[in-house]
Design a protein around this motif. Structure first.
Motif, PDB file in Angstrom:
ATOM      1  N   ASP A 196       3.146   2.277   4.024  1.00 52.69           N
ATOM      2  CA  ASP A 196       2.204   2.804   5.007  1.00 52.69           C
ATOM      3  C   ASP A 196       1.924   4.285   4.782  1.00 52.69           C
ATOM      4  OD1 ASP A 196       2.131   0.348   6.273  1.00 52.69           O
ATOM      5  OD2 ASP A 196       3.582   0.904   7.832  1.00 52.69           O
ATOM      6  N   TYR A 197       0.666   4.638   4.752  1.00 52.09           N
ATOM      7  CA  TYR A 197       0.244   6.037   4.775  1.00 52.09           C
ATOM      8  C   TYR A 197      -0.236   6.342   6.189  1.00 52.09           C
ATOM      9  CZ  TYR A 197       0.489   6.856  -0.269  1.00 52.09           C
ATOM     10  OH  TYR A 197       0.919   7.032  -1.559  1.00 52.09           O
ATOM     11  N   THR A 198       0.425   7.298   6.841  1.00 51.09           N
ATOM     12  CA  THR A 198       0.114   7.607   8.234  1.00 51.09           C
ATOM     13  C   THR A 198      -0.447   9.015   8.376  1.00 51.09           C
ATOM     14  OG1 THR A 198       2.254   8.615   8.808  1.00 51.09           O
ATOM     15  CG2 THR A 198       2.112   6.191   8.879  1.00 51.09           C
ATOM     16  N   ASP A 199      -1.044   9.256   9.539  1.00 51.47           N
ATOM     17  CA  ASP A 199      -1.428  10.628   9.857  1.00 51.47           C
ATOM     18  C   ASP A 199      -0.219  11.348  10.449  1.00 51.47           C
ATOM     19  OD1 ASP A 199      -1.207   9.817  12.517  1.00 51.47           O
ATOM     20  OD2 ASP A 199      -3.376   9.753  12.857  1.00 51.47           O
ATOM     21  N   ALA A 200      -0.430  12.560  10.941  1.00 50.55           N
ATOM     22  CA  ALA A 200       0.684  13.370  11.443  1.00 50.55           C
ATOM     23  C   ALA A 200       1.340  12.771  12.681  1.00 50.55           C
ATOM     24  CB  ALA A 200       0.202  14.787  11.738  1.00 50.55           C
ATOM     25  N   THR A 201       0.624  11.896  13.390  1.00 48.80           N
ATOM     26  CA  THR A 201       1.175  11.292  14.606  1.00 48.80           C
ATOM     27  C   THR A 201       1.878   9.975  14.342  1.00 48.80           C
ATOM     28  OG1 THR A 201      -0.832  10.033  15.163  1.00 48.80           O
ATOM     29  CG2 THR A 201      -0.726  12.334  15.907  1.00 48.80           C
ATOM     30  N   GLY A 202       1.800   9.486  13.108  1.00 49.03           N
ATOM     31  CA  GLY A 202       2.432   8.216  12.763  1.00 49.03           C
ATOM     32  C   GLY A 202       1.494   7.028  12.771  1.00 49.03           C
ATOM     33  N   THR A 203       0.216   7.243  13.040  1.00 51.18           N
ATOM     34  CA  THR A 203      -0.772   6.162  13.009  1.00 51.18           C
ATOM     35  C   THR A 203      -1.085   5.780  11.567  1.00 51.18           C
ATOM     36  OG1 THR A 203      -1.777   6.932  15.074  1.00 51.18           O
ATOM     37  CG2 THR A 203      -3.107   5.485  13.688  1.00 51.18           C
ATOM     38  N   VAL A 204      -1.033   4.486  11.269  1.00 55.11           N
ATOM     39  CA  VAL A 204      -1.280   4.023   9.910  1.00 55.11           C
ATOM     40  C   VAL A 204      -2.761   4.176   9.565  1.00 55.11           C
ATOM     41  CG1 VAL A 204      -1.208   2.063   8.328  1.00 55.11           C
ATOM     42  CG2 VAL A 204       0.649   2.406   9.969  1.00 55.11           C
ATOM     43  N   LEU A 205      -3.030   4.898   8.486  1.00 51.40           N
ATOM     44  CA  LEU A 205      -4.394   5.075   7.994  1.00 51.40           C
ATOM     45  C   LEU A 205      -4.745   4.003   6.970  1.00 51.40           C
ATOM     46  CD1 LEU A 205      -4.317   8.946   7.457  1.00 51.40           C
ATOM     47  CD2 LEU A 205      -5.354   7.714   9.373  1.00 51.40           C
ATOM     48  N   HIS A 206      -3.824   3.723   6.074  1.00 49.51           N
ATOM     49  CA  HIS A 206      -4.007   2.682   5.078  1.00 49.51           C
ATOM     50  C   HIS A 206      -2.655   2.322   4.485  1.00 49.51           C
ATOM     51  CE1 HIS A 206      -5.237   6.643   3.193  1.00 49.51           C
ATOM     52  NE2 HIS A 206      -4.138   6.367   2.528  1.00 49.51           N
ATOM     53  N   GLN A 207      -2.646   1.249   3.716  1.00 52.25           N
ATOM     54  CA  GLN A 207      -1.427   0.770   3.081  1.00 52.25           C
ATOM     55  C   GLN A 207      -1.648   0.612   1.587  1.00 52.25           C
ATOM     56  OE1 GLN A 207      -0.602  -3.035   4.909  1.00 52.25           O
ATOM     57  NE2 GLN A 207       0.951  -2.169   6.269  1.00 52.25           N
ATOM     58  N   VAL A 208      -0.547   0.765   0.854  1.00 50.85           N
ATOM     59  CA  VAL A 208      -0.491   0.307  -0.527  1.00 50.85           C
ATOM     60  C   VAL A 208       0.336  -0.970  -0.518  1.00 50.85           C
ATOM     61  CG1 VAL A 208       0.433   0.785  -2.823  1.00 50.85           C
ATOM     62  CG2 VAL A 208      -0.754   2.587  -1.561  1.00 50.85           C
ATOM     63  N   VAL A 209      -0.206  -2.012  -1.136  1.00 47.07           N
ATOM     64  CA  VAL A 209       0.469  -3.303  -1.184  1.00 47.07           C
ATOM     65  C   VAL A 209       0.843  -3.584  -2.631  1.00 47.07           C
ATOM     66  CG1 VAL A 209       0.325  -5.758  -0.642  1.00 47.07           C
ATOM     67  CG2 VAL A 209      -0.930  -4.093   0.759  1.00 47.07           C
ATOM     68  N   ARG A 210       2.125  -3.765  -2.872  1.00 44.02           N
ATOM     69  CA  ARG A 210       2.588  -4.078  -4.228  1.00 44.02           C
ATOM     70  C   ARG A 210       3.060  -5.522  -4.292  1.00 44.02           C
ATOM     71  NH1 ARG A 210       7.577  -1.720  -7.963  1.00 44.02           N
ATOM     72  NH2 ARG A 210       6.843  -2.683  -9.887  1.00 44.02           N
ATOM     73  N   GLY A 211       2.565  -6.262  -5.274  1.00 46.23           N
ATOM     74  CA  GLY A 211       3.071  -7.615  -5.503  1.00 46.23           C
ATOM     75  C   GLY A 211       2.111  -8.679  -5.042  1.00 46.23           C
ATOM     76  N   GLY A 212       2.744  -9.903  -5.029  1.00 41.32           N
ATOM     77  CA  GLY A 212       4.088 -10.189  -5.453  1.00 41.32           C
ATOM     78  C   GLY A 212       4.214 -10.531  -6.918  1.00 41.32           C
ATOM     79  N   ALA A 213       3.512 -11.609  -7.435  1.00 39.82           N
ATOM     80  CA  ALA A 213       3.826 -12.094  -8.772  1.00 39.82           C
ATOM     81  C   ALA A 213       3.436 -11.105  -9.856  1.00 39.82           C
ATOM     82  CB  ALA A 213       3.124 -13.433  -9.008  1.00 39.82           C
ATOM     83  N   ASP A 214       2.274 -10.491  -9.751  1.00 35.88           N
ATOM     84  CA  ASP A 214       1.807  -9.633 -10.838  1.00 35.88           C
ATOM     85  C   ASP A 214       2.193  -8.167 -10.668  1.00 35.88           C
ATOM     86  OD1 ASP A 214       0.217  -8.953  -8.731  1.00 35.88           O
ATOM     87  OD2 ASP A 214      -1.695  -9.350  -9.734  1.00 35.88           O
TER      88      ASP A 214
END
Length: 199
Positions: free
Chosen positions: A31-49
């Protein structure tokens, strides 16, 4: 008996090749959040590749497969709330999480090597005050170039930043690989970093 009684295709039963079923690991979410902890976007890794994809929620709460477009350093909310005055900058989210598990405040940027921008520097400076930044490159030319670029950006912003290379890494190795050696712990990492400052 399979040799004596072949199947209808003429192939002995025991000679059939069974398909290999490999376990697919579950995706990992960063999770990438702002200074207050609100999620701005995510990086998703996986699964198989083991690929890396980015996503954010739109106005109706649905996931859209791209970043929000807002540049922030990884774990910004944690950086805003830590009492540490030293920050470690790695090339990937996995390495950053490994630092936090050691009790070290750390961050990275979205997109990997070559993607650190002025926005990350500005947000990191604001999250301080920091007396020292240690920048750890992956063991390859893009990693080293990226680390030097980050150091230049932080230095321009009046931060003290030092390159910390890790001995014994294979080509393309990273901090997580280095920490897989049981003799490499927080003390070993800090000692190496301090030696770079005093050398």
């Amino acid at each position: 008996m399979g040799d004596l009684f072949p199947d209808q295709a003429g192939v002995p039963v025991h000679a059939r090749v069974r398909p290999v079923i490999r376990a697919v690991s579950s995706p990992t979410y960063y999770d990438y959040t702002d200074a207050t902890g609100t999620v701005l976007h995510q990086v998703v890794r996986g699964g198989a590749d083991k690929s890396f994809r980015q996503r954010h929620r739109n106005g109706t709460g649905e996931w859209v497969w791209k970043s929000s477009g807002i540049r922030v350093p990884y774990r910004l909310h944690d950086l805003m709330t830590t009492e540490a005055t030293t920050v470690w900058i790695c090339e990937g989210e996995k390495d950053v999480d490994a630092c936090w598990e050691l009790g070290l405040s750390a961050t990275t940027n979205l997109g990997g090597a070559g993607k650190w921008t002025q926005a990350e520097t500005d947000a990191l400076v604001k999250a301080g005050p920091w007396t020292q930044a240690y920048v750890i490159p992956d063991n390859d030319i893009p990693g080293r170039t990226h680390a030097e670029s980050v150091i230049a950006s932080l230095t321009k912003a009046k931060m003290t930043a030092t390159l910390v290379t890790l001995e014994g890494l294979k080509p393309h190795g990273d901090l997580s690989d280095w920490l897989s050696d049981p003799t490499h712990d927080r003390a070993a990492l800090e000692n190496r970093a301090h030696a770079r400052v005093t050398s």
